[in-house]
Design an enzyme around this catalytic site. Structure first.
Site, short mmCIF file in Angstrom:
data_model
loop_
_atom_site.label_atom_id
_atom_site.label_comp_id
_atom_site.label_asym_id
_atom_site.label_seq_id
_atom_site.Cartn_x
_atom_site.Cartn_y
_atom_site.Cartn_z
N ARG A 52 0.94 -1.13 0.11
CA ARG A 52 0.14 -0.15 0.04
C ARG A 52 0.73 1.40 -0.03
O ARG A 52 0.59 2.22 -0.28
CB ARG A 52 -1.12 -0.12 1.12
CG ARG A 52 -2.12 1.00 1.00
CD ARG A 52 -3.08 1.07 2.36
NE ARG A 52 -2.12 1.61 3.50
CZ ARG A 52 -2.22 0.88 4.68
NH1 ARG A 52 -3.20 0.28 4.48
NH2 ARG A 52 -1.47 1.31 5.66
N TYR A 104 -13.79 18.39 -18.66
CA TYR A 104 -14.33 16.82 -18.53
C TYR A 104 -15.54 17.00 -17.54
O TYR A 104 -14.98 17.39 -16.13
CB TYR A 104 -13.11 16.10 -18.00
CG TYR A 104 -13.41 14.88 -17.61
CD1 TYR A 104 -13.77 13.81 -18.56
CD2 TYR A 104 -13.72 14.22 -16.48
CE1 TYR A 104 -14.01 12.65 -18.44
CE2 TYR A 104 -13.70 12.88 -15.91
CZ TYR A 104 -14.17 11.97 -16.98
OH TYR A 104 -14.32 10.68 -16.68
N ASP A 171 -4.63 19.68 -16.51
CA ASP A 171 -5.12 18.44 -16.95
C ASP A 171 -4.74 18.42 -18.31
O ASP A 171 -5.53 18.87 -19.25
CB ASP A 171 -6.74 18.28 -16.43
CG ASP A 171 -7.23 16.82 -17.24
OD1 ASP A 171 -6.29 16.24 -18.08
OD2 ASP A 171 -8.08 16.29 -16.83
N LYS A 196 -6.30 7.17 -20.55
CA LYS A 196 -6.41 7.45 -21.91
C LYS A 196 -5.12 7.11 -22.61
O LYS A 196 -5.00 5.94 -22.56
CB LYS A 196 -7.08 8.86 -21.77
CG LYS A 196 -8.23 9.19 -20.91
CD LYS A 196 -9.45 8.55 -21.39
CE LYS A 196 -10.41 8.84 -19.99
NZ LYS A 196 -10.68 9.99 -19.61
#
Ligand SMILES: *Cc1c(COP(=O)(O)O)cnc(C)c1O
Length: 373
Positions: A52, A104, A171, A196
């Site tokens: 983790r 987005y 972004d 993407k």
């Protein structure tokens, strides 16, 4: 390793990741969640305790992205939204934020609910008004997307940086680190949905933050929070991502070439009203894109077909090669009727968002020829 290597070289060699133990030219996938200590209770590898916190596969994927971005630090997350929310969660209650409008939809929807819950003042501002607005406001964070999805608006990162002292987060999912290195233009954090084009095969969900300064409070906080709160990308996804990124520059190059040719073809078609693509000279963001994007204008474009909602849906229904599915940046071309997905956000009813893949351009154009009829 040479610091002057070009992106194609960094990517093809996965920033030098090999498997030292077996001599394999690709890194091994190590799925262990926990790591042994020797008889003296020392960790066999001091940096590996529990997965983790981190893992070798994660560090390998991050090393590739860090070098592609020329970043001081790069952190992967289990999705693009997890990366975005990691940034916003560093804001104190009562902070103030500027968010580019028309970006987005997942970002806008989440940021609105988050800011309401945390008493954060949220200004949603159009790409064209960002610089002027930023000059007049003292805010903590400015979050923009360039080119934006699905309007393909362009934001001049350098100009924005000159007009704000706030943390600037970009972004750049539609641009990829290959076409735009946001940090080099003045961004403090370059963010991408690696789901993407960075992964590009529509089979891994991931997000990434690259920082200009690893000692900044934001970077230190986000890194600590990822480790302790556990929003970590698993080793298998990280390994898949490292594998996929070997061809990132090649894929982006071909997708951009295809998108440019398709955009020009569609723009000239009598059944098309307009095409939003930064590579088209009439596009309002073309000048910024020319200055800011290197090697192409990306794989994302939006087409306004003649008529209304029914006409757009008819065209989308007739496409055979372009798959009807959300998302973008994969090797296979996709289309989406955005109005069906977000009917209340001002998306034109005749807008078809197109993600252009790496197929043969003649086949791609042929599909639109028959669909537009
Ligand atoms: C898809 C996308 C996101 C969200 O990324 P996920 O990996 O789906 O969580 C954020 N920004 C843009 C521009 C996107 O296209």
């Amino acid at each position: 390793m040479s610091k002057t290597q070009k992106p194609a070289t960094i990517a093809a060699h996965a920033a030098g990741a090999i498997d030292a133990q077996s001599g394999g030219v690709v890194p091994a996938l190590q799925p262990a969640t926990t790591f042994i200590r020797d008889a003296d209770y020392d960790l066999v590898r001091p940096d590996n305790i529990y997965s983790r916190d981190n893992s070798d596969n994660l560090r390998q994927a991050e090393a590739v992205l860090q070098r592609l971005e020329n970043a001081d630090e790069t952190l992967l997350f289990p999705s693009g939204m997890a990366a975005i929310s990691a940034v916003f969660r560093t804001l104190p209650n009562g902070a103030s934020v500027i968010l580019q409008s028309g970006i987005y939809w997942g970002t806008t929807a989440w940021v609105r609910t988050f800011c309401a819950r945390r008493d954060i003042t949220l200004h949603e501002v159009d790409a064209d008004d960002l610089c002027a607005f930023c000059k007049t406001q003292n805010v903590d964070l400015v979050f923009v997307e360039t080119p934006s999805n699905p309007w393909l608006k362009a934001v001049d990162i350098g100009a924005l940086k000159a007009n704000t002292s706030a943390l600037l987060v970009v972004d750049g999912t539609a641009a990829t680190p290959i076409l735009t290195r946001a940090l080099a233009h003045g961004a403090d954090i370059a963010m991408h949905s690696a789901t993407k084009a960075i992964n590009g095969h529509s089979d891994v969900l991931a997000g990434v933050l690259s920082f200009a300064d690893k000692d900044s409070r934001t970077c230190v906080d986000i890194k600590a929070d990822r480790k302790m709160a556990g929003a970590i990308l698993g080793p298998f996804e990280a390994w898949m991502l490292t594998r996929a990124m070997r061809t990132l520059p090649l894929r982006v190059e071909r997708m951009s070439q295809n998108a440019q040719v398709l955009a020009e073809f569609l723009m000239a078609h009598p059944q098309v009203d307009d095409v939003f693509y930064p590579g088209l000279p009439h596009h309002p963001g073309h000048a910024i894109a020319l200055k800011q994007m290197t090697g192409g204008f990306g794989s994302l474009l939006s087409v306004l077909v003649k008529g209304g909602r029914e006409d757009a849906l008819r065209v989308v229904g007739k496409l055979e090669l372009f798959l009807r599915a959300t998302s973008l940046g994969g090797v296979e071309s996709l289309v989406e009727h955005r109005y069906t997905v977000e009917p209340d956000t001002g998306i034109p009813e005749n807008l078809i968002r197109v993600s252009v893949g790496i197929e043969d351009i003649d086949d791609l154009i042929g599909d639109w020829v028959q669909a537009l009829g």
